[in-house]
Design a protein around this motif. Sequence first.
Motif, PDB file in Angstrom:
ATOM      1  N   GLU A   1       0.762  -1.310  -0.234  1.00  0.00           N
ATOM      2  CA  GLU A   1       0.350   0.321  -0.099  1.00  0.00           C
ATOM      3  C   GLU A   1       1.429   1.409   0.155  1.00  0.00           C
ATOM      4  OE1 GLU A   1      -3.371   2.523  -0.332  1.00  0.00           O
ATOM      5  OE2 GLU A   1      -3.170   0.314  -0.942  1.00  0.00           O
ATOM      6  N   PRO A   2       2.170   1.266   0.666  1.00  0.00           N
ATOM      7  CA  PRO A   2       2.925   2.242   0.810  1.00  0.00           C
ATOM      8  C   PRO A   2       3.131   2.781  -0.930  1.00  0.00           C
ATOM      9  CG  PRO A   2       3.001   1.358   2.656  1.00  0.00           C
ATOM     10  CD  PRO A   2       2.405   0.033   1.633  1.00  0.00           C
ATOM     11  N   LEU A   3       3.381   1.557  -1.380  1.00  0.00           N
ATOM     12  CA  LEU A   3       3.940   1.843  -2.908  1.00  0.00           C
ATOM     13  C   LEU A   3       2.309   2.743  -3.742  1.00  0.00           C
ATOM     14  CD1 LEU A   3       6.606   1.841  -5.410  1.00  0.00           C
ATOM     15  CD2 LEU A   3       5.816  -1.062  -5.296  1.00  0.00           C
ATOM     16  N   ARG A   4       1.754   1.860  -3.714  1.00  0.00           N
ATOM     17  CA  ARG A   4       0.630   2.044  -4.177  1.00  0.00           C
ATOM     18  C   ARG A   4       0.641   3.629  -4.711  1.00  0.00           C
ATOM     19  NH1 ARG A   4      -4.799   3.387  -4.579  1.00  0.00           N
ATOM     20  NH2 ARG A   4      -4.857   3.113  -1.731  1.00  0.00           N
ATOM     21  N   ARG A   5       0.544   4.029  -2.680  1.00  0.00           N
ATOM     22  CA  ARG A   5      -0.061   6.209  -2.618  1.00  0.00           C
ATOM     23  C   ARG A   5       1.560   6.776  -3.252  1.00  0.00           C
ATOM     24  NH1 ARG A   5      -1.191   3.391   2.679  1.00  0.00           N
ATOM     25  NH2 ARG A   5       1.031   4.469   3.044  1.00  0.00           N
ATOM     26  N   ARG A   6       2.534   5.907  -3.410  1.00  0.00           N
ATOM     27  CA  ARG A   6       3.366   7.103  -3.611  1.00  0.00           C
ATOM     28  C   ARG A   6       2.869   6.685  -5.892  1.00  0.00           C
ATOM     29  NH1 ARG A   6       7.723   8.833  -1.480  1.00  0.00           N
ATOM     30  NH2 ARG A   6       8.139   8.198   0.441  1.00  0.00           N
ATOM     31  N   LEU A   7       2.604   6.305  -5.791  1.00  0.00           N
ATOM     32  CA  LEU A   7       2.948   5.827  -7.502  1.00  0.00           C
ATOM     33  C   LEU A   7       1.791   6.895  -7.848  1.00  0.00           C
ATOM     34  CD1 LEU A   7       3.161   1.972  -8.400  1.00  0.00           C
ATOM     35  CD2 LEU A   7       5.147   3.555  -8.488  1.00  0.00           C
ATOM     36  N   GLU A   8       0.729   6.668  -7.602  1.00  0.00           N
ATOM     37  CA  GLU A   8      -0.881   8.045  -7.543  1.00  0.00           C
ATOM     38  C   GLU A   8      -0.223   9.728  -7.654  1.00  0.00           C
ATOM     39  OE1 GLU A   8      -4.813   4.973  -7.017  1.00  0.00           O
ATOM     40  OE2 GLU A   8      -4.268   6.813  -4.959  1.00  0.00           O
ATOM     41  N   GLN A   9       1.046   9.359  -5.998  1.00  0.00           N
ATOM     42  CA  GLN A   9       1.219  10.926  -5.922  1.00  0.00           C
ATOM     43  C   GLN A   9       2.594  11.326  -6.951  1.00  0.00           C
ATOM     44  OE1 GLN A   9       1.152  10.299  -1.759  1.00  0.00           O
ATOM     45  NE2 GLN A   9      -0.051  10.047  -1.493  1.00  0.00           N
ATOM     46  N   ARG A  10       2.856  10.173  -7.086  1.00  0.00           N
ATOM     47  CA  ARG A  10       4.226  10.504  -8.491  1.00  0.00           C
ATOM     48  C   ARG A  10       4.729  10.060  -9.380  1.00  0.00           C
ATOM     49  NH1 ARG A  10       7.832  13.986  -4.379  1.00  0.00           N
ATOM     50  NH2 ARG A  10       7.338  13.402  -2.160  1.00  0.00           N
ATOM     51  N   ALA A  11       4.144   8.945  -9.453  1.00  0.00           N
ATOM     52  CA  ALA A  11       4.321   9.011 -11.162  1.00  0.00           C
ATOM     53  C   ALA A  11       3.161   8.887 -11.982  1.00  0.00           C
ATOM     54  CB  ALA A  11       5.023   7.269 -10.484  1.00  0.00           C
ATOM     55  N   GLY A  12       2.156   9.449 -11.582  1.00  0.00           N
ATOM     56  CA  GLY A  12       1.207   9.352 -12.953  1.00  0.00           C
ATOM     57  C   GLY A  12      -0.047   7.919 -12.628  1.00  0.00           C
ATOM     58  N   MET A  13       0.050   7.016 -11.593  1.00  0.00           N
ATOM     59  CA  MET A  13      -0.802   5.736 -12.279  1.00  0.00           C
ATOM     60  C   MET A  13      -2.175   5.914 -11.351  1.00  0.00           C
ATOM     61  SD  MET A  13       2.008   3.054 -12.049  1.00  0.00           S
ATOM     62  CE  MET A  13       1.001   1.709 -12.082  1.00  0.00           C
ATOM     63  N   SER A  14      -3.632   5.245 -11.074  1.00  0.00           N
ATOM     64  CA  SER A  14      -3.960   4.989 -10.569  1.00  0.00           C
ATOM     65  C   SER A  14      -4.600   3.466 -11.176  1.00  0.00           C
ATOM     66  CB  SER A  14      -5.302   6.256 -11.026  1.00  0.00           C
ATOM     67  OG  SER A  14      -6.152   5.495 -12.614  1.00  0.00           O
ATOM     68  N   PHE A  15      -4.825   3.380  -9.109  1.00  0.00           N
ATOM     69  CA  PHE A  15      -5.948   2.641  -8.968  1.00  0.00           C
ATOM     70  C   PHE A  15      -7.236   3.144  -8.827  1.00  0.00           C
ATOM     71  CE2 PHE A  15      -0.889   1.778  -8.475  1.00  0.00           C
ATOM     72  CZ  PHE A  15      -1.454   0.238  -8.466  1.00  0.00           C
ATOM     73  N   SER A  16      -8.256   2.029  -9.135  1.00  0.00           N
ATOM     74  CA  SER A  16      -9.515   2.271  -8.554  1.00  0.00           C
ATOM     75  C   SER A  16     -10.551   0.737  -8.797  1.00  0.00           C
ATOM     76  CB  SER A  16      -9.847   3.201  -9.865  1.00  0.00           C
ATOM     77  OG  SER A  16      -9.943   2.879 -10.560  1.00  0.00           O
ATOM     78  N   VAL A  17     -11.966   0.902  -8.491  1.00  0.00           N
ATOM     79  CA  VAL A  17     -12.726  -0.048  -8.717  1.00  0.00           C
ATOM     80  C   VAL A  17     -13.566   0.387  -9.966  1.00  0.00           C
ATOM     81  CG1 VAL A  17     -15.251  -1.015  -7.811  1.00  0.00           C
ATOM     82  CG2 VAL A  17     -12.942  -0.258  -6.328  1.00  0.00           C
ATOM     83  N   ALA A  18     -13.890  -1.263 -11.158  1.00  0.00           N
ATOM     84  CA  ALA A  18     -13.868  -0.611 -12.322  1.00  0.00           C
ATOM     85  C   ALA A  18     -15.404  -0.069 -11.989  1.00  0.00           C
ATOM     86  CB  ALA A  18     -13.672  -1.425 -12.980  1.00  0.00           C
TER      87      ALA A  18
END
Length: 389
Positions: free
Chosen positions: A372-389
């Motif tokens: 989870e810490p990496l997921r948050r970083r990727l959303e905040q800093r790397a232009g990625m998103s994770f969401s419920v379809a």
Amino acid sequence: MKEFDIIVCGATGYTGQLACEHLARSYGSELRWAMAGRDMAKLRSIQARFEVPSHVQLIEVDITDAAAAASLAERARTILSTAGPFANVGEPLVAACAHNGTDYVDVSGDAVWIRKMLDRYQEVAAGSGARLIFTCGFDSVPSDLGVFFLQELARERFGAPAKTVKGRIRRLVGGLSGGTLASGRASIQAAGADPKIPQLLANPFALVPGFDGPAQPVGNAPVFDPDVKSWVAPFILAGMNAKSVHLSNALLGWSYGKDFTYDEMIMLPGAEDADSAREAADANIWSNVVRALQIDLKPGEGPSEAELAAGSFEMIFVGRTASGQEISTTVTGEGDPYALTPRIVAECAVCLTQDGTTATGGVWTAAAALGEPLRRRLEQRAGMSFSVA
């Protein structure tokens, strides 16, 4: 305290340059980091081009020299390596990190080499406390962390993990790099010389020694997938991505279940029947390995700045629990895979040094060690998103 939080090795290569650019733009003077490569003039040029702060030290080094690799590992908390082909030049750094208790992340997608590193250095790293994390780029973090995200939601919603998960690439706009192609050609040559290699490549549990898991979906020909209402075809990164997902499951104490199955394919928009699906798959570099390897790029070459900015991807994950409950999630990224990979691996390195992890020494995946810490970083800093379809 070690001298540096992170040393970027391979900083003069295509991916390494972009990783340095990301660290410079996103973190400035927040980190104690250095750039390492074989050519000091190129290091200075990259520092100037990307406006890397002057406090970032430049280190001229040959990472294939065991003593030089050990010196780097002694100076850093984490080594970030983009220097390949990893099968040719990568082992001295892995060995140095394993012996010195230094964390290590890279962008390798070579399952054969990774298995060798696991066999040779798992026990050494476990003893020293080094966390060794391979495949920290487009292969295999979107797939690995995408499944991890879905499973967390499934347990929260249903009280049980998904027994089966499908990964489907809905959109992938991007090119290939000369370094990737060189690694791919080297892998094919190695497979031709050693009959054990094709067996390892075909085994989805190759990175989980001693585990003979359930039969997995084959995914080697175009088929119609009713879950996404589209024809789908083989995806050239699916084999490596699936191995990473299954390794994460094992490292997480089989939290997905020992009967878990995963497959990954690319969608074929516009395909209306089996014939048109085969034609579309044959024309797609992300589905046709032969076509991809015919591209003429040298190591160090890759998509242009405009192409990097114009690229993107979207993956859909469809999971079902043992009782038939369904959940779907989406992972997206802004930028060509070769724009995303340096951001992802840089954030993996920063996550290791700044966010902490309960992972002990040994070989890990990004999802299992950083979650989870990496997921948050990727959303905040790397232009990625994770969401419920």
